[in-house]
Design a protein around this motif. Structure first.
Motif: not given
Length: 305
Positions: A93, A121-122, A124-125, A180, A183-184, A188
């Motif tokens: 992360k 966001l990236g 988290g994904t 996803i 977490n995303g 974010m």
């Protein structure tokens, strides 16, 4: 060659700092994550006190019943999967966050709030895809109401899931889209808020005041992220947890699960487990960011050229 060496050293420092942050956070905050999951997988409404050891009217009731019927060690059920996952998870992360930051500058010489949010966001994904199998095992173990001695091991639960459902979307990758989304959205908000707000408050020369400055902003970041992403967390717990009727899959997709919970249990049900989640990820978010910052500073100074 020097540039490659420098890049590898920076990556190692970011990964080491992120892994340390995740390990410390999960060891301290896991009991609240377990309580959150128990409340989220509980369908229907519980009005008033009930003697049923499998139904909880709130956090305190859940803690009392778990302690009485399952023992003190029950609060750390399912901790092995997150411990195994948290070091690489948090490392990934924080490392990918730094890399995504460069990608989302959009020509700006310095990161903007949009940069921090999209990088979060990236990150988290990416984190969610890596950690989802561990989440499936963790939720399965957290839903188990056996006492410590009777509780199956992490490895036996993992083998059973693989044997019955494999590695696909009904097995170890069950609920991956919900993970996803959860977490995303969280990252974010978490990274976007923390790094954007941190610049508005000057750093203190006093290390104690500076410590509490970071803790305060980290706490707000974790709390805000938790409040915004919890409907996806509820959907994830319903998808990955035991289904209401054995052999029948009620909760399949992320949005479908959100709609089922909303229609059958009302809007408030989408926020089940919010208090233990905030109690965990508010201070947990602060712990992670502070441990990451201080570990990163130490490692950078330790391995400086």
């Amino acid at each position: 060659m020097d540039d490659v060496k420098k890049l590898l050293k920076e990556a190692a420092i970011q990964i080491g700092s992120g892994g340390s942050a995740g390990f410390v956070e999960v060891c301290i905050m896991h009991p609240l994550d377990l309580i959150k999951t128990r409340l989220q997988i509980q369908s229907g409404k519980v009005i008033g006190k009930t003697s049923d050891p499998h139904l909880y009217s709130g956090i305190v009731d859940c803690m009392k019943k778990m302690y009485r019927h399952e023992g003190l060690t029950s609060f750390w059920k399912g901790i092995i999967p997150p411990i195994l996952a948290e070091t690489p998870k948090r490392a990934v992360k924080f490392f990918t966050f730094e890399q995504y930051k460069r990608f989302f500058l959009f020509g700006s010489p310095t990161p903007t709030p949009l940069t921090f949010s999209l990088a979060g966001l990236g990150a988290g994904t990416t984190e969610a895809i890596l950690v989802n199998p561990f989440e499936v095992v963790k939720v399965t173990m957290q839903a188990n109401r056996a006492t410590g001695k009777e509780l199956p091991s992490t490895w036996s639960v993992t083998r059973q899931i693989i044997k019955e459902h494999g590695f696909g979307l009904r097995g170890l990758n069950k609920g991956v889209t919900a993970t996803i989304a959860r977490n995303g959205v969280f990252n974010m908000v978490y990274f976007g808020f923390y790094h954007s707000v941190k610049g508005y408050f000057a750093e203190y020369e006093d290390p104690i005041k500076e410590f509490f400055r970071k803790v305060g902003i980290g706490f707000l970041s974790g709390t805000l992220g938790s409040c915004i992403n919890i409907p996806f967390d509820v959907a994830k717990s319903r998808i990955q947890g035991p289904q209401p009727v054995p052999g029948q899959i009620k909760y399949r997709s992320t949005l479908g699960s959100v709609m089922i919970v909303y229609k059958e249990e009302g809007f408030r049900a989408l926020y089940k487990g919010l208090l233990p989640k905030v109690l965990r990820l508010g201070p947990g978010g602060a712990i992670m960011l502070v441990v990451y910052d201080y570990t990163h500073h130490y490692l950078s100074a330790r391995f400086a050229d």
